[in-house]
Scaffold this active site. Sequence first.
Site, PDB file in Angstrom:
ATOM      1  N   ASP A  60       0.822  -1.212   0.000  1.00  0.00           N
ATOM      2  CA  ASP A  60       0.000   0.000   0.000  1.00  0.00           C
ATOM      3  C   ASP A  60       0.862   1.271   0.000  1.00  0.00           C
ATOM      4  O   ASP A  60       2.016   1.250   0.419  1.00  0.00           O
ATOM      5  CB  ASP A  60      -0.886   0.058   1.251  1.00  0.00           C
ATOM      6  CG  ASP A  60      -2.082  -0.878   1.174  1.00  0.00           C
ATOM      7  OD1 ASP A  60      -2.163  -1.659   0.212  1.00  0.00           O
ATOM      8  OD2 ASP A  60      -2.917  -0.823   2.091  1.00  0.00           O
ATOM      9  N   ASP A  61       0.242   2.376  -0.437  1.00  0.00           N
ATOM     10  CA  ASP A  61       0.693   3.759  -0.219  1.00  0.00           C
ATOM     11  C   ASP A  61       1.690   4.306  -1.225  1.00  0.00           C
ATOM     12  O   ASP A  61       2.013   5.493  -1.172  1.00  0.00           O
ATOM     13  CB  ASP A  61       1.270   3.960   1.189  1.00  0.00           C
ATOM     14  CG  ASP A  61       0.222   3.857   2.272  1.00  0.00           C
ATOM     15  OD1 ASP A  61      -0.954   3.643   1.936  1.00  0.00           O
ATOM     16  OD2 ASP A  61       0.581   3.985   3.454  1.00  0.00           O
ATOM     17  N   HIS A 111      -5.727   2.471  -4.044  1.00  0.00           N
ATOM     18  CA  HIS A 111      -5.822   2.735  -2.601  1.00  0.00           C
ATOM     19  C   HIS A 111      -6.501   4.084  -2.352  1.00  0.00           C
ATOM     20  O   HIS A 111      -6.441   4.623  -1.259  1.00  0.00           O
ATOM     21  CB  HIS A 111      -4.421   2.718  -1.994  1.00  0.00           C
ATOM     22  CG  HIS A 111      -4.376   2.560  -0.512  1.00  0.00           C
ATOM     23  ND1 HIS A 111      -5.260   1.761   0.191  1.00  0.00           N
ATOM     24  CD2 HIS A 111      -3.537   3.105   0.419  1.00  0.00           C
ATOM     25  CE1 HIS A 111      -4.966   1.815   1.484  1.00  0.00           C
ATOM     26  NE2 HIS A 111      -3.938   2.630   1.652  1.00  0.00           N
ATOM     27  N   HIS A 118     -12.554   6.796   5.138  1.00  0.00           N
ATOM     28  CA  HIS A 118     -13.866   6.952   4.509  1.00  0.00           C
ATOM     29  C   HIS A 118     -14.998   7.115   5.520  1.00  0.00           C
ATOM     30  O   HIS A 118     -16.073   7.604   5.163  1.00  0.00           O
ATOM     31  CB  HIS A 118     -14.159   5.751   3.608  1.00  0.00           C
ATOM     32  CG  HIS A 118     -13.436   5.799   2.313  1.00  0.00           C
ATOM     33  ND1 HIS A 118     -13.792   5.035   1.213  1.00  0.00           N
ATOM     34  CD2 HIS A 118     -12.360   6.530   1.910  1.00  0.00           C
ATOM     35  CE1 HIS A 118     -12.979   5.291   0.206  1.00  0.00           C
ATOM     36  NE2 HIS A 118     -12.098   6.185   0.609  1.00  0.00           N
ATOM     37  N   HIS A 206       3.827  -2.233   3.133  1.00  0.00           N
ATOM     38  CA  HIS A 206       3.819  -0.882   2.565  1.00  0.00           C
ATOM     39  C   HIS A 206       5.116  -0.614   1.802  1.00  0.00           C
ATOM     40  O   HIS A 206       6.194  -0.988   2.272  1.00  0.00           O
ATOM     41  CB  HIS A 206       3.655   0.172   3.665  1.00  0.00           C
ATOM     42  CG  HIS A 206       2.342   0.083   4.377  1.00  0.00           C
ATOM     43  ND1 HIS A 206       2.103  -0.842   5.373  1.00  0.00           N
ATOM     44  CD2 HIS A 206       1.188   0.788   4.228  1.00  0.00           C
ATOM     45  CE1 HIS A 206       0.860  -0.704   5.811  1.00  0.00           C
ATOM     46  NE2 HIS A 206       0.283   0.265   5.129  1.00  0.00           N
TER      47      HIS A 206
END
Length: 246
Positions: A60-61, A111, A118, A206
């Site tokens: 991720d990221d 992502h 959210h 990550h």
Amino acid sequence: MKTKPLTSKRTLATLSGAYGALALGFRSYPALASVIWIKDELFEYLQGWGRPNHVALTFDDGPDPISTPLILDELRRLEIKATFFMLGSMAEAYPYVAQQVAEDGHEIALHGHWHKNHLFRSTRTIRYDMERSLETVTNATGVRPLYFRPPYGVLTEGTLRTARDLSLRPVLWGAWGRDWRAKATPIQVLNDLKKRFKPGVTVLLHDSDCTSYPGSFRSTLGALEAFTNLCEQHSLSVGPLREHGF
């Protein structure tokens, strides 16, 4: 590969309510990864459990101009592919890094555009965020993503509806290395992965520090070889979600 969008109103309401309640107690971390029993009972299909001889490796990221190339070099050395859940804001800033991820044969996923929870966003802003990230990442990589992972692992009804409308499949994770921590080390990352390590698991790591402690990506980098060795010891192949069979 065909995906099954979440279309049931009852399913949408149930998931958004449960995720919202969980996220209130875990605002600083991926919400559902901290509440294992609820995930196992209600949300196994969102965790990305796949075929029993495979482990899905996801990041991720990114893309990040400092850390992502180092992660790519290590994956190339280990001869494995992974799925990269990219932030649109990072792909917008560093399109050449996003392009390199795709050129290396890794799977491109979303992502969101900004790394914002959210739970605290309206459906309208969630839709704008996801639509913008989809366009940005697709343009940067030349690949239209199939999978979406929300920031902090928090799904709301607005998230699920937008994912359905954009033909994106939400995927969370079954094991994570907690590699975003200030005091993380390669050994600690590996030990955290072992806690939930099972055949067919989807793993979260990550490739950027943009929302993590500065320099923490080095713990991820240092743990990759040991993690692949762990999979080999259990006769499990490692690859992207497209090869995961779920």
